[in-house]
Design a protein around this motif. Structure first.
Motif, PDB file in Angstrom:
ATOM      1  N   ALA A  49     -15.040 -15.809  59.666  1.00  0.00           N
ATOM      2  CA  ALA A  49     -15.856 -17.209  59.446  1.00  0.00           C
ATOM      3  C   ALA A  49     -15.148 -17.926  58.416  1.00  0.00           C
ATOM      4  CB  ALA A  49     -16.979 -17.088  59.374  1.00  0.00           C
ATOM      5  N   GLY A  50     -14.805 -16.903  57.130  1.00  0.00           N
ATOM      6  CA  GLY A  50     -14.111 -17.619  55.870  1.00  0.00           C
ATOM      7  C   GLY A  50     -12.805 -18.428  56.279  1.00  0.00           C
ATOM      8  N   LEU A  51     -12.178 -17.452  56.841  1.00  0.00           N
ATOM      9  CA  LEU A  51     -10.874 -17.778  57.322  1.00  0.00           C
ATOM     10  C   LEU A  51     -10.661 -19.266  58.040  1.00  0.00           C
ATOM     11  CD1 LEU A  51      -9.147 -14.462  58.106  1.00  0.00           C
ATOM     12  CD2 LEU A  51      -8.726 -15.970  56.198  1.00  0.00           C
ATOM     13  N   VAL A  52     -11.785 -19.085  58.916  1.00  0.00           N
ATOM     14  CA  VAL A  52     -11.884 -20.593  59.869  1.00  0.00           C
ATOM     15  C   VAL A  52     -12.368 -21.591  58.998  1.00  0.00           C
ATOM     16  CG1 VAL A  52     -13.335 -21.735  61.723  1.00  0.00           C
ATOM     17  CG2 VAL A  52     -12.241 -19.281  62.053  1.00  0.00           C
ATOM     18  N   TRP A  53     -13.215 -21.393  58.066  1.00  0.00           N
ATOM     19  CA  TRP A  53     -13.567 -22.573  56.911  1.00  0.00           C
ATOM     20  C   TRP A  53     -12.358 -22.915  56.192  1.00  0.00           C
ATOM     21  CZ3 TRP A  53     -13.534 -22.899  51.939  1.00  0.00           C
ATOM     22  CH2 TRP A  53     -14.202 -24.101  51.230  1.00  0.00           C
ATOM     23  N   CYS A  54     -11.504 -21.845  55.757  1.00  0.00           N
ATOM     24  CA  CYS A  54     -10.419 -22.659  54.870  1.00  0.00           C
ATOM     25  C   CYS A  54      -9.664 -23.330  55.608  1.00  0.00           C
ATOM     26  CB  CYS A  54      -9.820 -21.151  54.432  1.00  0.00           C
ATOM     27  SG  CYS A  54     -10.551 -20.293  53.213  1.00  0.00           S
ATOM     28  N   ILE A  55      -9.434 -22.810  57.123  1.00  0.00           N
ATOM     29  CA  ILE A  55      -8.210 -23.570  57.661  1.00  0.00           C
ATOM     30  C   ILE A  55      -9.009 -25.027  57.928  1.00  0.00           C
ATOM     31  CG2 ILE A  55      -7.318 -23.878  59.970  1.00  0.00           C
ATOM     32  CD1 ILE A  55      -7.346 -20.797  60.105  1.00  0.00           C
ATOM     33  N   LEU A  56     -10.157 -25.220  58.317  1.00  0.00           N
ATOM     34  CA  LEU A  56     -10.711 -26.515  58.476  1.00  0.00           C
ATOM     35  C   LEU A  56     -10.689 -27.372  57.274  1.00  0.00           C
ATOM     36  CD1 LEU A  56     -13.802 -25.511  60.773  1.00  0.00           C
ATOM     37  CD2 LEU A  56     -11.507 -26.606  61.285  1.00  0.00           C
ATOM     38  N   ARG A  57     -10.935 -26.806  56.098  1.00  0.00           N
ATOM     39  CA  ARG A  57     -11.005 -27.496  54.820  1.00  0.00           C
ATOM     40  C   ARG A  57      -9.776 -28.040  54.502  1.00  0.00           C
ATOM     41  NH1 ARG A  57     -11.730 -30.527  51.213  1.00  0.00           N
ATOM     42  NH2 ARG A  57     -12.207 -29.925  49.019  1.00  0.00           N
ATOM     43  N   VAL A  58      -8.514 -27.316  54.834  1.00  0.00           N
ATOM     44  CA  VAL A  58      -7.115 -27.584  54.450  1.00  0.00           C
ATOM     45  C   VAL A  58      -6.653 -28.713  55.613  1.00  0.00           C
ATOM     46  CG1 VAL A  58      -4.538 -27.110  54.365  1.00  0.00           C
ATOM     47  CG2 VAL A  58      -6.466 -25.769  53.095  1.00  0.00           C
ATOM     48  N   TRP A  59      -7.202 -28.555  56.732  1.00  0.00           N
ATOM     49  CA  TRP A  59      -6.940 -29.488  58.057  1.00  0.00           C
ATOM     50  C   TRP A  59      -7.408 -30.835  57.478  1.00  0.00           C
ATOM     51  CZ3 TRP A  59      -9.148 -29.214  63.217  1.00  0.00           C
ATOM     52  CH2 TRP A  59      -8.311 -30.004  64.300  1.00  0.00           C
ATOM     53  N   LYS A  60      -8.930 -30.617  57.096  1.00  0.00           N
ATOM     54  CA  LYS A  60      -9.425 -32.159  56.734  1.00  0.00           C
ATOM     55  C   LYS A  60      -8.758 -32.884  55.496  1.00  0.00           C
ATOM     56  CE  LYS A  60     -14.234 -33.022  55.899  1.00  0.00           C
ATOM     57  NZ  LYS A  60     -15.641 -32.466  55.697  1.00  0.00           N
ATOM     58  N   ALA A  61      -8.278 -31.874  54.647  1.00  0.00           N
ATOM     59  CA  ALA A  61      -7.815 -32.478  53.529  1.00  0.00           C
ATOM     60  C   ALA A  61      -6.230 -33.262  54.022  1.00  0.00           C
ATOM     61  CB  ALA A  61      -7.477 -31.672  52.254  1.00  0.00           C
ATOM     62  N   ARG A  62      -5.759 -32.667  54.843  1.00  0.00           N
ATOM     63  CA  ARG A  62      -4.158 -33.237  55.242  1.00  0.00           C
ATOM     64  C   ARG A  62      -4.563 -34.416  56.316  1.00  0.00           C
ATOM     65  NH1 ARG A  62      -0.331 -29.432  58.160  1.00  0.00           N
ATOM     66  NH2 ARG A  62       0.692 -31.306  58.038  1.00  0.00           N
ATOM     67  N   ARG A  63      -5.597 -34.626  56.949  1.00  0.00           N
ATOM     68  CA  ARG A  63      -5.876 -35.656  57.840  1.00  0.00           C
ATOM     69  C   ARG A  63      -6.358 -36.893  57.036  1.00  0.00           C
ATOM     70  NH1 ARG A  63      -8.293 -34.698  63.326  1.00  0.00           N
ATOM     71  NH2 ARG A  63      -6.811 -36.347  63.687  1.00  0.00           N
ATOM     72  N   ALA A  64      -6.907 -36.700  55.638  1.00  0.00           N
ATOM     73  CA  ALA A  64      -7.328 -37.678  54.880  1.00  0.00           C
ATOM     74  C   ALA A  64      -6.311 -38.382  54.088  1.00  0.00           C
ATOM     75  CB  ALA A  64      -8.321 -36.982  53.794  1.00  0.00           C
ATOM     76  N   ASN A  65      -5.042 -38.098  54.622  1.00  0.00           N
ATOM     77  CA  ASN A  65      -3.904 -38.744  53.590  1.00  0.00           C
ATOM     78  C   ASN A  65      -4.027 -38.841  52.327  1.00  0.00           C
ATOM     79  OD1 ASN A  65      -2.655 -39.323  56.057  1.00  0.00           O
ATOM     80  ND2 ASN A  65      -3.756 -41.041  56.746  1.00  0.00           N
TER      81      ASN A  65
END
Length: 103
Positions: A49-65
């Protein structure tokens, strides 16, 4: 014929069951090992679950331009959490394997 063979196999598995012995109930040590296995699975799932959270956090930051520097700051903050989650997952898997070997 084939259905009878499958039914017989399932019946044999039902009778065999994990942690069942001819003399009755499981030994206390086997219950402890079962707890170690399930506890390790829970620890491993927490790490996942922690790994999934890390992936989603970085993915969200990348999509925020974000700017390159801001994106690096986000990734820099997530890396220690990512390593901790990975370590937690590995420890959980080691607990599961240890419980299986000692059962």
């Amino acid at each position: 014929m084939r259905r009878a063979a499958i039914k017989s196999a399932w019946q044999g598995l039902r009778e065999w069951g994990p942690l069942r012995y001819p003399h009755g109930d499981a030994c206390k040590g086997d219950k402890a090992m079962a707890a170690l296995i399930w506890g390790g699975a829970a620890v491993s799932l927490a790490g996942l679950a922690g790994l999934v959270w890390c992936i989603l956090r970085v993915w969200k930051a990348r999509r925020a331009n974000l700017s390159d520097e801001d994106l690096r700051d986000v990734v820099r903050g997530v890396v220690p959490l990512n390593m901790g989650a990975l370590m937690l997952s590995v420890i959980g898997l080691m607990m599961v394997i240890l419980g299986i070997f000692l059962t």
